[in-house]
Design a protein around this motif. Structure first.
Motif, short mmCIF file in Angstrom:
data_model
loop_
_atom_site.label_atom_id
_atom_site.label_comp_id
_atom_site.label_asym_id
_atom_site.label_seq_id
_atom_site.Cartn_x
_atom_site.Cartn_y
_atom_site.Cartn_z
N LYS A 3 -3.04 2.95 -3.80
CA LYS A 3 -3.80 1.66 -3.48
C LYS A 3 -2.96 0.62 -3.51
N ILE A 5 -3.76 -3.17 -4.15
CA ILE A 5 -4.92 -4.25 -4.26
C ILE A 5 -4.22 -5.58 -4.67
N GLY A 124 1.28 2.28 3.31
CA GLY A 124 0.81 1.55 2.12
C GLY A 124 1.76 0.35 1.63
N ASN A 181 -8.11 1.16 -0.59
CA ASN A 181 -8.77 2.44 -1.14
C ASN A 181 -7.78 3.62 -1.42
N GLY A 182 -6.47 3.44 -0.84
CA GLY A 182 -5.37 4.21 -0.62
C GLY A 182 -5.97 5.57 0.44
#
Ligand code: SF4
Lengths: 212, 472
Positions: A3, A5, A124, A181-182
């Motif tokens: 994730k 964030i 990511g 949210n990966g």
């Protein structure tokens, strides 16, 4: 996928425009059949004085001390600040793999090449587009203060320097959602398998030769 | 309402579903696979226990890593990592039931030469490959572009791609091309004008009478380098040239389907009232044979020009890029292009390794010899079938008589992932598409040119204006 964030980290400035993916990870390292282990060869031709080859122990190689990532003040950097059209050239996904394997979590530039930009999200890694002026200001801030750290808040879509105003950036909603949210994109798409099958049935009516 | 562009039509026809945020799922008709960008995708499938959605949609071949000297099995590839990738592709395609044109198959070749040649790429298709020069295939009025390895895996598993619609750009080249001016010169000229980021975010449709006058192979050369202009996809509308090219190819539709297909394909043109987000107009008469001098494809000048002065460049970022390029290339502003000495010559790559490219080079080589100062001239056909055709026409003999080397198909010196490469400091006249630092070998200096210009440089030992070759 991990994730993304909020990310707080040291910034390394790479003051070049049009950095291409051959430069990010030279072609001799593409021959691996894995996704990891590319970090030691990130920017290989700039980082080392000799010519690199796969399978070598890079810690023993002569370093180009002038290159930014070799400077002590930028050790442990996780945010790369660079100039326009970053990631142009070949579509190799090894470029984001190498950047991530090295430890980068985000890249800030005035613009990115399309395929590279896309590839970052699949892994990511967050590419952030800021205006030329804001990028220039960040360059000056980084040069002016050793150990400058910034925070990237994906939720709020902001780059927050240690001092000064937060800088807002744009990001596509779906990509943001996946990063926060990966999420694995393939799994998401397969949720729509029925829609894909219905589409195929329509196409097969009109262009049967596609499915032969 | 305004009409639709060719790209709009291709996009609409492949839209599976749109998401609220404006991204979309588009259906992929054809995926082309090679050994470098696929191993991690197959590994991903295996790890997740997934199967390809439709195995017939993919076709694979080996190109980037293969030696261009004859070999009969993967075991004969000396470089270990190359050997592993070639072997891995063979294993993966067998395991997942995907067609591969592998070692010893006459259909083996550079992905973007093999696929159209087989008719594996047809008008109206969406075509992807883990290689940025997939744009080549847009010459057949397809939506064709490069993707990354995660996307290769996504397409294998779902036959779709998460995409965002690009904007429309039309590059129109009107008029007649002068003597000695080829498709390669046209596209280098275009890149010189719009720059390497000029097409970023756009799908470019190449149009105008000069483009329509090109063969399908020439159009592929143009679309090939759309990516060097920043655009992921380049394309040319369907006309009779397109249809004639496709007819009779192994994967092309036959019988009733053929007629139905042709009717549909003829609609794959931009409507007369379609609106483009950007338009670039070029007069064909302005285009002269081109030579790149720097380390970015936009650093290009006509062969009869002098190398440009960075001081005259007002954009600071560009100016420092030019200065860096001069340093790397070991050249100085103000010298004539024709003074640049050439150490090696490479005729090949997905830009210029089709039969008409080899014919153009052979025409120059015929009855001439490589200059003594030139260490090596490689001629590398794009596929086994191109090689076969060239040999039927006796082109191989022409090259060999001229002191050129006639090789087996592959990417070769386009990217130096195989044994063919430049030594540091060497200047190469190359028909490939990228002149980045180190692209053709560490420290190598690439000059992008057309096949005829490359052959002429091989003969003269320095760049020459192909239009004056006979007087030279
Ligand atoms: S010939 Fe060059 S550009 Fe084309 S696919 Fe091979 S390596 Fe890529």
């Amino acid at each position: 996928m991990e994730k993304f964030i909020r990310q707080e980290g040291l910034v390394a400035p790479l003051d070049r425009a049009n950095v291409d993916t051959d430069q990010i990870i030279p072609k001799q390292f593409l021959k691996s059949i894995k996704r990891t282990g590319f970090g030691p060869n990130l920017f290989d031709e700039w980082r080392y004085l000799d010519e690199g080859f796969p399978g070598q122990d890079s810690s023993q190689r002569p370093k180009n001390e002038g290159f930014v990532l070799n400077q002590p003040r930028y050790q442990g950097a996780s945010i790369l600040l660079t100039r326009r059209n970053f990631g142009c050239g070949s579509s190799r996904e090894h470029a984001p793999w190498a950047l991530m394997d090295f430890g980068f979590k985000a890249i800030i530039a005035p613009s990115f090449a399309d395929i590279f930009y896309n590839n970052c999200f699949k892994n990511g890694l967050l590419p952030i587009v800021l205006s030329e002026d804001n990028v220039e200001a960040l360059f000056r801030a980084v040069e002016g203060k050793e150990g400058l750290r910034i925070t990237i808040d994906l939720e709020q879509q902001q780059v927050i320097p240690e001092s000064g105003e937060p800088l807002a950036f744009e990001i596509d909603e779906f990509r943001k959602h996946c990063l926060l949210n990966g999420l694995d994109e393939i799994g998401l798409t397969l949720n729509e398998a029925d829609t894909i099958r219905a589409y195929e049935a329509r196409r097969a009516e009109r262009e049967p030769w596609i499915f032969q | 309402m305004a009409g639709k562009t060719l790209y709009d039509k291709l996009w609409d026809a492949h839209l599976v579903t749109e998401r609220e945020d404006g991204s979309a799922l588009i259906y992929i008709d054809r995926q082309i696979i090679h050994e470098v960008t696929s191993p991690q995708a197959f590994e991903g499938l295996r790890l997740a226990g997934r199967k390809p959605w439709r195995t017939g949609a993919s076709v694979a071949t080996i190109d980037h890593n293969v030696p261009t000297t004859p070999f009969k099995s993967a075991a004969e590839i000396v470089d270990q990592t190359s050997r592993i990738q070639v072997q891995t592709l063979q294993d993966n395609t067998r395991e997942f039931g995907i067609t591969e044109f592998g070692i010893g198959d006459v259909r083996q070749g550079i992905v973007h030469v093999m696929a159209p040649e087989q008719g594996a790429v047809l008008p109206g298709m969406t075509v992807v490959c883990g290689d940025s020069h997939t744009s080549t295939n847009g010459a057949l009025a397809c939506l064709a572009h490069g993707i990354g390895t995660s996307e290769v895996e996504h397409v294998l598993a779902t036959q779709t791609l998460v995409a965002k619609k690009m904007q429309n750009m039309r590059v129109a080249v009107e008029g007649d091309l002068g003597p000695g001016v080829t498709a390669k010169d046209v596209v280098l000229h275009i890149i010189g004008i719009i720059g390497t980021a000029g097409g970023t975010g756009y799908a470019i449709e190449f149009a105008g009478s000069a483009i329509r006058g090109l063969s399908l192979e020439g159009r592929m050369t143009i679309c090939n380098m759309a990516i060097e202009a920043g655009a992921r996809a380049g394309m040319v509308a369907v006309d009779q040239t397109t249809i004639d090219y496709v007819e009779g190819r192994p994967f092309a539709p036959k019988g009733e389907d053929w007629d139905k297909a042709v009717d549909y394909w003829r609609t794959l043109v931009s409507d007369a009232d379609a609106e483009f987000d950007a338009q670039v107009n070029i007069d064909a008469a302005d285009i002269r044979p081109q030579v790149s001098w720097g380390t970015s494809p936009e650093m290009v000048v006509p062969v009869d020009a002098m190398l440009p002065d960075p001081q005259a460049e007002s954009d600071e970022v560009k100016r420092s890029g030019m200065q860096r390029a001069y340093e790397y290339m070991g050249l100085k502003p103000g010298i004539p292009v024709t003074d640049i000495q050439v150490d090696r010559v490479f005729i090949g790559s997905c830009t210029n390794s089709r039969i008409e490219d080899l014919r153009a080079a052979a025409e120059v080589a015929k009855g001439r010899r490589k200059a003594d100062s030139v260490k090596q001239v490689l001629v590398v056909p794009g596929s086994g079938l191109v090689k076969q055709q060239a040999e039927k026409e006796g082109l191989d003999k022409v090259f060999i008589a001229a002191g050129f080397e006639w090789r087996e198909p592959g990417c070769s010196m386009c990217l130096a992932m195989n044994p063919d490469r430049l030594e540091a400091g060497e200047h190469c006249a190359s028909t490939s598409n990228r002149n980045f630092e180190g692209r053709q070998g560490n420290g190598g200096r690439t000059h992008l040119v057309s096949p005829a210009m490359a052959a002429a440089a091989a003969v003269a030992g320095h760049f020459v204006d192909i239009r004056e070759l006979d007087q030279a």
